[in-house]
Motif scaffolding. Structure first.
Motif, PDB file in Angstrom:
ATOM      1  N   GLY A  71       0.775  -1.229   0.000  1.00 49.94           N
ATOM      2  CA  GLY A  71       0.000   0.000   0.000  1.00 49.94           C
ATOM      3  C   GLY A  71       0.807   1.279   0.000  1.00 49.94           C
ATOM      4  O   GLY A  71       0.231   2.377   0.061  1.00 49.94           O
ATOM      5  N   ALA A  72       2.145   1.195  -0.085  1.00 52.65           N
ATOM      6  CA  ALA A  72       2.978   2.399   0.002  1.00 52.65           C
ATOM      7  C   ALA A  72       2.786   3.283  -1.220  1.00 52.65           C
ATOM      8  O   ALA A  72       2.639   2.804  -2.348  1.00 52.65           O
ATOM      9  CB  ALA A  72       4.444   2.013   0.129  1.00 52.65           C
ATOM     10  N   THR A  73       2.809   4.602  -0.999  1.00 52.43           N
ATOM     11  CA  THR A  73       2.698   5.580  -2.091  1.00 52.43           C
ATOM     12  C   THR A  73       3.833   6.586  -2.064  1.00 52.43           C
ATOM     13  O   THR A  73       3.880   7.487  -2.904  1.00 52.43           O
ATOM     14  CB  THR A  73       1.363   6.334  -2.005  1.00 52.43           C
ATOM     15  N   THR A  74       4.746   6.441  -1.104  1.00 51.93           N
ATOM     16  CA  THR A  74       5.870   7.377  -0.996  1.00 51.93           C
ATOM     17  C   THR A  74       7.174   6.665  -1.354  1.00 51.93           C
ATOM     18  O   THR A  74       7.272   5.441  -1.330  1.00 51.93           O
ATOM     19  CB  THR A  74       5.974   7.941   0.428  1.00 51.93           C
ATOM     20  N   ALA A  75       8.181   7.466  -1.669  1.00 49.09           N
ATOM     21  CA  ALA A  75       9.481   6.933  -2.100  1.00 49.09           C
ATOM     22  C   ALA A  75      10.138   6.141  -0.973  1.00 49.09           C
ATOM     23  O   ALA A  75       9.792   6.275   0.206  1.00 49.09           O
ATOM     24  CB  ALA A  75      10.389   8.072  -2.543  1.00 49.09           C
ATOM     25  N   GLY A  76      11.105   5.290  -1.355  1.00 45.44           N
ATOM     26  CA  GLY A  76      11.885   4.549  -0.372  1.00 45.44           C
ATOM     27  C   GLY A  76      11.165   3.372   0.231  1.00 45.44           C
ATOM     28  O   GLY A  76      11.496   2.953   1.341  1.00 45.44           O
ATOM     29  N   ASN A  77      10.208   2.802  -0.488  1.00 50.84           N
ATOM     30  CA  ASN A  77       9.469   1.658   0.032  1.00 50.84           C
ATOM     31  C   ASN A  77       9.577   0.427  -0.866  1.00 50.84           C
ATOM     32  O   ASN A  77       8.792  -0.506  -0.743  1.00 50.84           O
ATOM     33  CB  ASN A  77       7.995   2.020   0.229  1.00 50.84           C
ATOM     34  N   GLY A  78      10.566   0.425  -1.754  1.00 45.29           N
ATOM     35  CA  GLY A  78      10.786  -0.718  -2.624  1.00 45.29           C
ATOM     36  C   GLY A  78      12.221  -1.180  -2.548  1.00 45.29           C
ATOM     37  O   GLY A  78      13.131  -0.393  -2.264  1.00 45.29           O
ATOM     38  N   ILE A  79      12.431  -2.489  -2.790  1.00 42.67           N
ATOM     39  CA  ILE A  79      13.763  -3.055  -2.619  1.00 42.67           C
ATOM     40  C   ILE A  79      13.909  -4.248  -3.564  1.00 42.67           C
ATOM     41  O   ILE A  79      12.916  -4.832  -4.002  1.00 42.67           O
ATOM     42  CB  ILE A  79      13.970  -3.476  -1.146  1.00 42.67           C
ATOM     43  N   THR A  80      15.162  -4.608  -3.878  1.00 48.63           N
ATOM     44  CA  THR A  80      15.440  -5.768  -4.728  1.00 48.63           C
ATOM     45  C   THR A  80      16.133  -6.845  -3.908  1.00 48.63           C
ATOM     46  O   THR A  80      17.149  -6.578  -3.254  1.00 48.63           O
ATOM     47  CB  THR A  80      16.336  -5.378  -5.919  1.00 48.63           C
ATOM     48  N   LEU A  81      15.584  -8.056  -3.929  1.00 48.38           N
ATOM     49  CA  LEU A  81      16.223  -9.217  -3.321  1.00 48.38           C
ATOM     50  C   LEU A  81      16.939  -9.964  -4.433  1.00 48.38           C
ATOM     51  O   LEU A  81      16.311 -10.345  -5.431  1.00 48.38           O
ATOM     52  CB  LEU A  81      15.180 -10.109  -2.647  1.00 48.38           C
ATOM     53  N   TYR A  82      18.244 -10.173  -4.257  1.00 48.82           N
ATOM     54  CA  TYR A  82      19.049 -10.695  -5.365  1.00 48.82           C
ATOM     55  C   TYR A  82      19.733 -12.009  -5.015  1.00 48.82           C
ATOM     56  O   TYR A  82      20.466 -12.097  -4.031  1.00 48.82           O
ATOM     57  CB  TYR A  82      20.131  -9.680  -5.765  1.00 48.82           C
ATOM     58  N   GLY A  83      19.461 -13.059  -5.820  1.00 45.00           N
ATOM     59  CA  GLY A  83      20.292 -14.257  -5.817  1.00 45.00           C
ATOM     60  C   GLY A  83      20.006 -15.272  -4.739  1.00 45.00           C
ATOM     61  O   GLY A  83      20.923 -15.719  -4.066  1.00 45.00           O
TER      62      GLY A  83
END
Length: 811
Positions: A379-391
């Motif tokens: 439900g986030a609408t502001t910046a800084g609320n996404g991330i990448t999980l790698y490998g």
């Protein structure tokens, strides 16, 4: 579930007994009935005639009591036999020539309306068997790193001077990350000799694999010596304080899931700079093989030598499964991002970290990258609320056969203590871990709609990992194909006065082979990401770029884009791909009569006559897509023929049968085109070359051709070179029918011209750099995979090296 039903029954009994005082008792699953859990480990403690002290762990989130020791004068339990919460219980047995045995019962309790009720019971069997317990101190495995001092450093995989001993050492192998070496420089110890293991750029590790354990060998002792040395560049003084918190020791039963163990250090026994380390532990379960990993979390300061594993008296309990045995602590995506720096660091060394998120990656849409999973705060609408999980294999790789997540899945993400690492990797908010290590676990807990957030193109990077929409974007002035088969596309749109990079993965359904409309305007939707500090938006469905779709006929690809002929003459073919070409046909012509051209469907054949002049012959092949008598699209192919006696450039040009997935920045597969466009060319011995660069400083590369369209036996050949001053091995595999007979890999030589990024300027290439592989049983559907990884994977790997291949031929 059985415990829950038990308490439903108890609740019913109590409620029935108190019917006059209480209106009723609910049978709802949400009733606040606390059901404590219970576990003990190990479940067996064995002593010989000497007796001694050993421990077991009570793990319980409620009340518990130990019974069975009453009247057993041959043993004692400390510190208590009842309590609440987790506790370490010490069992002390006196010296005795008489055999003894007892089962201790550990029972957990819950209070139901003031009445204590038993919930669960576990047992711990304690035995004293004179002469029946393995003696303490028997050598299982030791390693001294050899006694003949090295003059330089050698990678773990290349070193041959190992000196392993012990009853379980025969089949032990050693592995290390790229910057782990054996060397004899630096602070000499007075133990086995001046060869030690040196840990370079962190995180870096050394692992002893497959130490054989005999039946019943669960009480063990590990010892080693180590040193820490870091120079203060201001004062010139050295800090030699060994910090165990930055030098982790872990155990595994399979080399995959790791559990940290504690150890103590004492100084001055080897030299003033070296410490002696000791860890006493008891395996909660008997295993056939034991793996020991030493991991340095600080760069170029730790050394290791004289490792020894012996039978011991036991100590800390080791439960396999990894995670360091710590608590679970909640964290948020913004909190993780706030901890990130440009250097990769462990998120939490002592506790698992967990958070809830919604999956943004859309495997069905097809615009996904190997080993990348994008998640965001629900439900986030502001910046800084996404991330990448790698490998992390099945949890984060959309192309893994066991990957089971879809866009909109609400998930619980658990990041393992001591294993999950965080880094701001060239602007990308990334959580990662060691290859093959289960550093995260993800489980689906529900679903939640992913609603794109409207953002400005200039703010795209701060919304990475989230679904976004950029309004009012404008396509480039020249139409181009979104992506091709086996080749992704990047396109620079504009929006709000800022450039907007649109990334489309190879083979994306609905966009592969289709063009966007030049100068078209509209909204672009997708997920935001960052590559090398540059923000990108990645459409996830055709509808995300619907405003830019074109129905105009066009030539989407011409392969190869240049032809080179020997002076004696030859015949070569050009393959043409088209889109929206119903009712169209191809025409082709040469501006030089020396080259004869014919067209059959989407294949153009060019025949060069013998060159009898003294100079090279040049020409241009023009390819036109015709509709209703007019050209609707045109492409050109440069043609050259060597002068008599000259070496043709064709020896360094790649065969047209290979459709390149590699282009300028294919980070997903860590493969990159050498490039052959005007003004951006790789040259070999002064001749323009095409081909592939494999791998990065920390990642192996992998490339798979399109279907070859040929059958039977063929010879695959190419020129191969390794990175400047480095080593590399190139591996070849056939898929979909057929195989490689004979050697299927080759170690390629280093070349000073292979460094930095393409285009390269390479000189000094000879026939010794040309390699051939025999392919048998090919079918029209066969493909060929080439990689710098023996596992044919584009994954984190610092030991495979980097390489380039060119002049690829299939004959």
């Amino acid at each position: 579930m059985k415990k829950l039903h038990l308490f439903r029954w108890l609740c019913g009994v109590v409620c029935a007994a108190a019917a006059l005082a209480f209106p009723g008792c609910s049978d709802n699953d949400d009733d606040p009935i606390f059901v404590p859990t219970l576990d003990v480990s190990p479940t067996e403690l064995k002593f010989d005639e000497k007796g001694g002290a050993k421990t077991f762990e009570v793990v319980c989130d409620g009340m518990w009591k130990i019974t069975g020791a009453e009247g057993q004068e041959w043993l004692a339990l400390t510190p208590e036999t009842e309590g609440s919460g987790n506790r370490t219980i010490t069992v002390t047995v006196g010296a005795d020539q008489t055999a003894h045995s007892v089962e201790l019962k550990v029972t957990s309790y819950a209070s139901i309306m003031g009445v204590l009720k038993e919930v669960d019971t576990k047992t711990v069997k304690v035995e004293q068997t004179p002469g029946g317990v393995a003696p303490v101190g028997e050598l299982i495995w030791s390693e001294t790193c050899g006694t003949e001092a090295l003059s330089g450093s050698t990678l773990i995989g290349d070193y041959t001077g190992w000196n392993k001993e012990g009853m379980g050492a025969a089949e032990v192998t050693y592995t290390g990350t790229e910057k782990t070496t054996v060397r004899a420089s630096g602070l000499q110890n007075q133990g086995s000799g001046h060869n030690e293991i040196f840990f370079g750029t962190a995180p870096t590790s050394f692992t002893a694999n497959g130490i054989a354990l005999a039946a019943g060998q669960t009480a063990l002792k590990l010892t080693f010596i180590g040193s820490y040395s870091k120079k203060n560049e201001t004062t010139g003084e050295y800090d030699n304080t060994f910090d165990p918190s930055k030098f982790k020791v872990s155990l595994s039963k399979d080399g995959e899931a790791w559990t940290d163990i504690e150890y103590t250090v004492s100084g001055g026994e080897a030299t003033p700079y070296w410490v002696s380390a000791t860890s006493d532990f008891t395996l909660a379960e008997a295993v056939d093989k034991l793996y020991i990993r030493f991991l340095a979390e600080t760069s170029s300061v730790y050394r290791l030598d004289d490792m020894k594993l012996v039978t011991g008296e036991g100590g800390q309990t080791v439960n396999f499964g990894g995670g360091g045995g710590g608590d679970v602590v909640a964290i948020t995506i913004p909190e993780i991002i706030a901890k990130m720096t440009a250097e990769q660091t462990v998120l939490d060394a002592s506790a698992d970290r967990t958070f809830e998120a919604v999956v943004v990656t859309d495997k069905q849409g097809g615009n996904v990258n190997n080993n990348n999973l994008q998640v965001m705060t629900p439900g986030a609408t502001t910046a800084g609320n996404g991330i990448t999980l790698y490998g992390s294999g099945k949890y984060t790789n959309p192309n893994d056969a066991e990957f089971a997540f879809a866009k909109g899945d609400k998930v619980k993400v658990t990041l393992k203590a001591g294993k999950a690492r965080i880094v701001n990797y060239q602007g990308l908010y990334e959580v990662t871990g060691s290859q093959g290590d289960e550093w995260c676990v993800i489980e689906k807990i529900g679903t939640q709609a992913v609603v794109p957030v409207t953002v400005a193109a200039s703010d795209l990077a701060s919304f990475q990992g989230m679904a976004v929409t950029v309004k009012g974007a404008k396509a480039p002035a020249t139409a181009a194909v979104w992506c091709e088969a086996e080749k992704y596309g990047t396109h620079t749109f504009t929006a709000g006065g800022s450039d907007l990079t649109v990334f489309v993965q190879a083979n994306m359904p609905g966009l592969v082979g289709t063009q966007y409309v030049a100068d078209a305007t509209g909204d672009v939707t997708g997920y935001a990401t960052v590559y090398k500090n540059n923000a990108q938006i990645c459409p996830q469905t055709v509808a995300d770029v619907n405003a830019f779709l074109s129905s105009a006929p066009a030539i989407s690809a011409v392969t190869p884009d240049a032809l080179a002929f020997e002076a004696a003459g030859a015949t070569k073919e050009v393959n043409v791909s088209t889109v929206n070409a119903e009712g169209c046909k191809l025409e082709a012509a040469s501006d030089n009569a020396h080259f004869t051209v014919s067209v059959a469907e989407n294949r153009i054949t060019v025949v060069a006559a013998e060159n009898t002049t003294e100079a090279a012959v040049k020409g241009t092949l023009t390819v036109r897509l015709m509709k209703d008598g007019a050209a609707v699209d045109t492409k050109t192919v440069a043609m050259t023929q060597s002068a008599p006696g000259e070496t043709p450039g064709a020896q360094f040009q790649s065969n047209a049968l290979f459709t390149f997935a590699a282009s300028a920045n294919n980070s997903a597969d860590a493969v990159y085109a050498l490039e052959s466009a005007e003004g951006n060319t790789t040259t070999v011995n002064g001749v323009v070359a095409t081909g592939i660069k494999f791998g990065t400083a920390s990642k192996s590369g992998v490339f798979t051709t399109a279907a070859l369209g040929v059958s039977g036996s063929k010879t695959l050949s190419f020129y191969g070179l390794a990175w400047k001053g480095k080593k590399a091995t190139v591996y070849v595999r056939v898929n979909n029918g057929g195989s490689v007979t004979g050697a299927s890999s080759v170690a390629v030589e280093a070349n000073d011209g292979v460094t930095s990024n393409p285009p390269f300027t390479i000189t000094g290439v000879t026939d010794a750099n040309n390699y051939s592989f025999q392919l048998e049983g090919l079918t029209a559907e066969s493909t060929v995979t080439v990689s710098t990884s023996p596992d044919f994977m584009a994954a984190a790997d610092k030991s495979t090296g980097r390489a380039v291949i060119f002049g690829i031929q299939l004959q």
